[in-house]
Design a protein around this motif. Structure first.
Motif, PDB file in Angstrom:
ATOM      1  N   SER A 274       0.821  -1.211   0.000  1.00  0.00           N
ATOM      2  CA  SER A 274       0.000   0.000   0.000  1.00  0.00           C
ATOM      3  C   SER A 274       0.864   1.274   0.000  1.00  0.00           C
ATOM      4  O   SER A 274       0.354   2.370  -0.194  1.00  0.00           O
ATOM      5  CB  SER A 274      -0.890   0.002   1.245  1.00  0.00           C
ATOM      6  OG  SER A 274      -0.048  -0.126   2.381  1.00  0.00           O
ATOM      7  N   HIS A 275       2.168   1.106   0.199  1.00  0.00           N
ATOM      8  CA  HIS A 275       3.028   2.307   0.274  1.00  0.00           C
ATOM      9  C   HIS A 275       3.025   3.018  -1.082  1.00  0.00           C
ATOM     10  O   HIS A 275       3.200   2.366  -2.123  1.00  0.00           O
ATOM     11  CB  HIS A 275       4.452   1.890   0.651  1.00  0.00           C
ATOM     12  CG  HIS A 275       5.301   3.052   1.071  1.00  0.00           C
ATOM     13  ND1 HIS A 275       5.737   4.017   0.189  1.00  0.00           N
ATOM     14  CD2 HIS A 275       5.752   3.422   2.283  1.00  0.00           C
ATOM     15  CE1 HIS A 275       6.452   4.914   0.849  1.00  0.00           C
ATOM     16  NE2 HIS A 275       6.478   4.574   2.125  1.00  0.00           N
ATOM     17  N   PRO A 276       2.842   4.349  -1.086  1.00  0.00           N
ATOM     18  CA  PRO A 276       2.762   5.060  -2.379  1.00  0.00           C
ATOM     19  C   PRO A 276       4.031   4.920  -3.228  1.00  0.00           C
ATOM     20  O   PRO A 276       3.999   5.065  -4.437  1.00  0.00           O
ATOM     21  CB  PRO A 276       2.540   6.528  -1.989  1.00  0.00           C
ATOM     22  CG  PRO A 276       2.732   6.614  -0.516  1.00  0.00           C
ATOM     23  CD  PRO A 276       2.626   5.242   0.054  1.00  0.00           C
ATOM     24  N   ARG A 277       5.159   4.616  -2.569  1.00  0.00           N
ATOM     25  CA  ARG A 277       6.391   4.472  -3.352  1.00  0.00           C
ATOM     26  C   ARG A 277       6.855   3.008  -3.372  1.00  0.00           C
ATOM     27  O   ARG A 277       8.049   2.719  -3.443  1.00  0.00           O
ATOM     28  CB  ARG A 277       7.482   5.394  -2.791  1.00  0.00           C
ATOM     29  CG  ARG A 277       7.023   6.848  -2.755  1.00  0.00           C
ATOM     30  CD  ARG A 277       8.100   7.843  -3.073  1.00  0.00           C
ATOM     31  NE  ARG A 277       9.023   7.444  -4.098  1.00  0.00           N
ATOM     32  CZ  ARG A 277       8.761   7.478  -5.411  1.00  0.00           C
ATOM     33  NH1 ARG A 277       7.599   7.906  -5.839  1.00  0.00           N
ATOM     34  NH2 ARG A 277       9.671   7.098  -6.277  1.00  0.00           N
ATOM     35  N   TYR A 278       5.873   2.109  -3.370  1.00  0.00           N
ATOM     36  CA  TYR A 278       6.159   0.665  -3.286  1.00  0.00           C
ATOM     37  C   TYR A 278       7.164   0.204  -4.354  1.00  0.00           C
ATOM     38  O   TYR A 278       8.160  -0.437  -4.047  1.00  0.00           O
ATOM     39  CB  TYR A 278       4.849  -0.138  -3.383  1.00  0.00           C
ATOM     40  CG  TYR A 278       5.067  -1.613  -3.461  1.00  0.00           C
ATOM     41  CD1 TYR A 278       5.386  -2.342  -2.321  1.00  0.00           C
ATOM     42  CD2 TYR A 278       4.992  -2.295  -4.679  1.00  0.00           C
ATOM     43  CE1 TYR A 278       5.619  -3.704  -2.373  1.00  0.00           C
ATOM     44  CE2 TYR A 278       5.227  -3.658  -4.740  1.00  0.00           C
ATOM     45  CZ  TYR A 278       5.537  -4.354  -3.596  1.00  0.00           C
ATOM     46  OH  TYR A 278       5.788  -5.697  -3.656  1.00  0.00           O
ATOM     47  N   VAL A 279       6.890   0.546  -5.626  1.00  0.00           N
ATOM     48  CA  VAL A 279       7.736   0.016  -6.717  1.00  0.00           C
ATOM     49  C   VAL A 279       9.177   0.496  -6.547  1.00  0.00           C
ATOM     50  O   VAL A 279      10.127  -0.292  -6.579  1.00  0.00           O
ATOM     51  CB  VAL A 279       7.166   0.424  -8.103  1.00  0.00           C
ATOM     52  CG1 VAL A 279       8.091  -0.044  -9.224  1.00  0.00           C
ATOM     53  CG2 VAL A 279       5.781  -0.169  -8.303  1.00  0.00           C
ATOM     54  N   SER A 280       9.304   1.806  -6.325  1.00  0.00           N
ATOM     55  CA  SER A 280      10.639   2.382  -6.202  1.00  0.00           C
ATOM     56  C   SER A 280      11.392   1.792  -4.997  1.00  0.00           C
ATOM     57  O   SER A 280      12.580   1.454  -5.093  1.00  0.00           O
ATOM     58  CB  SER A 280      10.476   3.894  -6.065  1.00  0.00           C
ATOM     59  OG  SER A 280      11.661   4.491  -5.710  1.00  0.00           O
ATOM     60  N   LEU A 281      10.681   1.621  -3.881  1.00  0.00           N
ATOM     61  CA  LEU A 281      11.335   1.078  -2.684  1.00  0.00           C
ATOM     62  C   LEU A 281      11.711  -0.392  -2.874  1.00  0.00           C
ATOM     63  O   LEU A 281      12.753  -0.846  -2.393  1.00  0.00           O
ATOM     64  CB  LEU A 281      10.422   1.244  -1.456  1.00  0.00           C
ATOM     65  CG  LEU A 281      10.185   2.698  -1.022  1.00  0.00           C
ATOM     66  CD1 LEU A 281       9.225   2.761   0.154  1.00  0.00           C
ATOM     67  CD2 LEU A 281      11.501   3.382  -0.653  1.00  0.00           C
ATOM     68  N   THR A 282      10.893  -1.122  -3.607  1.00  0.00           N
ATOM     69  CA  THR A 282      11.203  -2.535  -3.867  1.00  0.00           C
ATOM     70  C   THR A 282      12.449  -2.652  -4.749  1.00  0.00           C
ATOM     71  O   THR A 282      13.292  -3.531  -4.535  1.00  0.00           O
ATOM     72  CB  THR A 282       9.999  -3.216  -4.573  1.00  0.00           C
ATOM     73  OG1 THR A 282       8.844  -2.929  -3.808  1.00  0.00           O
ATOM     74  CG2 THR A 282      10.162  -4.714  -4.681  1.00  0.00           C
TER      75      THR A 282
END
Ligand code: PTJ
Length: 258
Positions: A7-15
């Protein structure tokens, strides 16, 4: 590995960051690779982490060039092995092209680890710079070490995420170079025959898809696709997208980022 909530808005980037950090701990990525990623990430943030029209056009030209090539070779470094190793192995199988490990921050151990990782992803032929080694003329960095059966005799070299020196020297050797670089101002971007200004994470799946789509075209049609492409004009279009995005944000015409 940190568990990033979906649900984190920056999920893709953080992954993506987590993937690089894990690969760093395993000795695939160098610390400098994390910094290089930070530069790319900043540019990706500005372009809205999306694939834009110039990148789509460059992917078509790159696919046409690869399909026309007699001896394409895919060059792999630490960052690309970590981020898109699986896709690079798939592209190699699709084009019947070898993958060649080529590092700026050279160590035999890392070369071998990356080779193993690519093989674990089902890559066909994996060449190491220590196999029948040759040198790229005029290049002083460790990237000069290349395999005779691979980059040295290739007609088209795919260099996702690169430093500029080698691209210039490869072009001087008469080769065509395809680069992926989020920075349209970099020396790599300017020196390459075709530059895809996009994140490697988005560019690779798209490239594989377009190679499959263009495969039925005749050599003449592929050549026409390639001839319509102008790398300098395309880079200027990418720079214009960065400028427009910033102007829209400054003019309250787009929501500010998260
Ligand atoms: O594994 P090695 O030893 O071969 O080293 C690899 C790095 C990446 C450290 C080395 O090639 C290097 O120092 O590269 P540069 O000169 O920092 O260039 C990297 C370029 O890639 C920069 O222009 C970044 O903007 C761009 N970049 C970073 N991450 C991405 C990216 N472009 C596309 N997708 C990315 N994910």
């Amino acid at each position: 590995m940190v568990n990033v909530p979906k649900s984190h808005p920056r999920y893709v980037s953080l992954t993506i960051r987590e993937r690089l950090v894990e690969a760093f701990k395993k000795g695939i990525v160098v610390p400098e690779g994390l910094m290089a990623h930070g530069r790319g990430e900043a540019l990706d943030y500005i372009i809205g982490e999306a694939t834009h029209e110039p990148a789509r056009k460059a992917v078509r030209a790159a696919a046409a060039l690869m399909l026309l090539s007699k001896r394409p070779v895919i060059s792999v470094n630490g960052n690309t092995a970590a981020l898109v190793g699986r896709e690079l192995a798939e592209l190699g199988r699709e084009l019947n092209a070898p993958l060649e490990v080529n590092l700026f921050y050279w160590s035999r151990e890392r070369v071998e680890k990356i080779g193993e990782l690519l093989r674990s992803y089902g890559a066909g032929e994996v060449l190491l710079p220590t196999d029948d080694a040759e040198e790229i003329p005029g290049l002083e960095s460790s990237r000069r070490l290349v395999s005779r059966r691979g980059i040295y005799t290739a007609d088209v070299v795919f260099v996702p995420l690169e430093d500029g020196d080698r691209t210039e020297k490869l072009v001087r050797m008469g080769k065509k170079v395809i680069a992926v670089d989020l920075n349209p101002l970099s020396r790599t971007s300017r020196a390459a025959t075709v530059t895809i200004v996009d994140n490697v994470v988005r560019a690779l799946p798209e490239l594989i898809r377009v190679v499959r789509e263009l495969r039925p075209l005749s050599p003449q049609e592929l050549r026409e696709t390639l001839d319509r492409f102008d790398n300098e004009r395309n880079l200027r279009e990418s720079i214009a997208i960065i400028a427009q995005r910033l102007e829209l944000l400054a003019a309250y015409e787009e929501p500010l980022g998260d």
